[in-house]
Design an enzyme around this catalytic site. Structure first.
Site, PDB file in Angstrom:
ATOM      1  CG  ASP A  13       0.072  -1.655   4.699  1.00  0.00           C
ATOM      2  OD1 ASP A  13       1.162  -1.401   5.424  1.00  0.00           O
ATOM      3  OD2 ASP A  13       0.104  -2.795   4.138  1.00  0.00           O
ATOM      4  CB  SER A  14       3.648  -0.836   2.031  1.00  0.00           C
ATOM      5  OG  SER A  14       3.589  -1.802   2.901  1.00  0.00           O
ATOM      6  CD  GLU A 155       2.540  -9.610   0.683  1.00  0.00           C
ATOM      7  OE1 GLU A 155       2.644  -9.817  -0.460  1.00  0.00           O
ATOM      8  OE2 GLU A 155       2.482  -8.369   1.358  1.00  0.00           O
TER       9      GLU A 155
HETATM   10  N1  DGL Z   1       3.499  -2.952   5.895  1.00  0.00           N
HETATM   11  C1  DGL Z   1       4.754  -2.895   6.170  1.00  0.00           C
HETATM   12  C2  DGL Z   1       5.318  -2.532   7.541  1.00  0.00           C
HETATM   13  O1  DGL Z   1       4.271  -2.687   8.340  1.00  0.00           O
HETATM   14  C3  DGL Z   1       5.348  -4.272   5.742  1.00  0.00           C
HETATM   15  C4  DGL Z   1       5.596  -4.313   4.226  1.00  0.00           C
HETATM   16  C5  DGL Z   1       6.593  -3.402   3.562  1.00  0.00           C
HETATM   17  O2  DGL Z   1       7.671  -3.635   3.719  1.00  0.00           O
HETATM   18  O3  DGL Z   1       6.164  -2.629   2.880  1.00  0.00           O
HETATM   19  O4  DGL Z   1       6.167  -2.138   8.015  1.00  0.00           O
END
Ligand code: DGL
Length: 273
Positions: A13-14, A155
């Site tokens: 994930d990011s 967050e």
């Molecule tokens: N993990 C991202 C998503 O599900 C959300 C956070 C981001 O913008 O990186 O799209």
């Protein structure tokens, strides 16, 4: 290629949001080991271009391959929307995003064929949910709404705060007017706002959590490919966490949402990959 069925599943994930997906895998597939990567140095992906998100995803996948994972779950909705099709061709292990499993369930659940999708600017702008849903049922109308403020609110830990409820009211108003009966929580963080979103949308709207649906889909995929772990789930380090920055902050967020205590998070230089 011979894939080791007892190898871990790679999840990326990011940043921290993908832990909602890792958590569902832990709950629903308890004998699977996980290597998680959160790109905490380069988050958010939701406001970045497709090319950038594809480049980041490719780097992370190279790192996960080095960890000898048997399958990859792109937990990030934005990365799933932008990069899944691109990276699928490069890989000889199964790779799964979070968009399709959520879309399938939404298509099966809707009664009035009006489905809402909330997510980042990137995910909603990509129109990917509409293209999956229309393939499943051309009668379906999809109404998308980007809700970028939800990510920082989650967050910050403001899951039930009056400010979050007000932000949700403003974002979701449009979807209420559109008379949707099903809403896809198309961003990693949104399952953590589930009760607030449900309250604002009303009990009659069915919320689809792609994190949960993806864990089930992963279970089906591993079974189909005879790749389910035969382990006991009692290994010493079944879950390993890597980040590109701020390992301690990641660890404390992880410990606030996982059903398990994260002891170790390691920072790696993802730009090397
Ligand atoms: N993990 C991202 C998503 O599900 C959300 C956070 C981001 O913008 O990186 O799209």
């Amino acid at each position: 290629m011979n894939i080791d069925r007892n190898a871990p599943v790679g999840v990326f994930d990011s940043g921290v949001g993908g832990l909602t997906v890792a958590r569902e895998i832990m709950r629903n597939l308890p004998s699977e080991k996980i290597v998680y990567f959160g790109d905490t140095a380069r988050v958010p992906y939701g406001s970045k271009s497709k090319e950038t998100v594809i480049r980041y995803s490719r780097q992370i996948i190279r790192f996960l391959q080095e960890q000898k994972v048997k399958a990859i779950v792109i937990a990030c909705n934005t990365a799933s929307a932008f990069a899944l099709d691109e990276v699928q061709h490069d890989l000889d292990i199964p790779v799964l995003g979070v968009i399709e499993s959520g879309a399938k369930v939404a298509a099966a659940e809707t009664r009035n064929n009006r489905i809402g999708v909330i997510g980042t600017i990137g995910t909603v702008g990509s129109g990917i949910h509409a293209s999956y849903l229309k393939k499943l049922n051309p009668e379906i109308t999809v109404i998308g709404k980007a809700c970028p403020l939800f990510v920082p609110l989650v967050e910050e830990g403001w899951l039930h705060d009056p400010v979050t409820v007000e932000v949700a009211r403003r974002y979701l108003h449009e979807l209420q007017e559109e008379n949707i009966d099903t809403l896809i929580l198309g961003c990693t963080h949104y399952p953590l706002l589930r009760s607030t979103i449900q309250k604002v949308m009303g009990e009659d709207v069915r919320l689809v959590n792609p994190a949960y649906e993806t864990a089930l889909e992963l279970g089906r995929l591993l079974a189909e490919k005879e790749l389910q772990s035969t382990g006991t789930g009692q290994e010493e380090f079944p879950y390993r966490f890597y980040v590109s920055d701020l390992a301690d902050e990641f660890k404390s967020f992880a410990n606030s949402i996982l059903p398990y205590d994260v002891e170790m998070t390691q920072k790696i230089d993802i730009e090397k990959y």
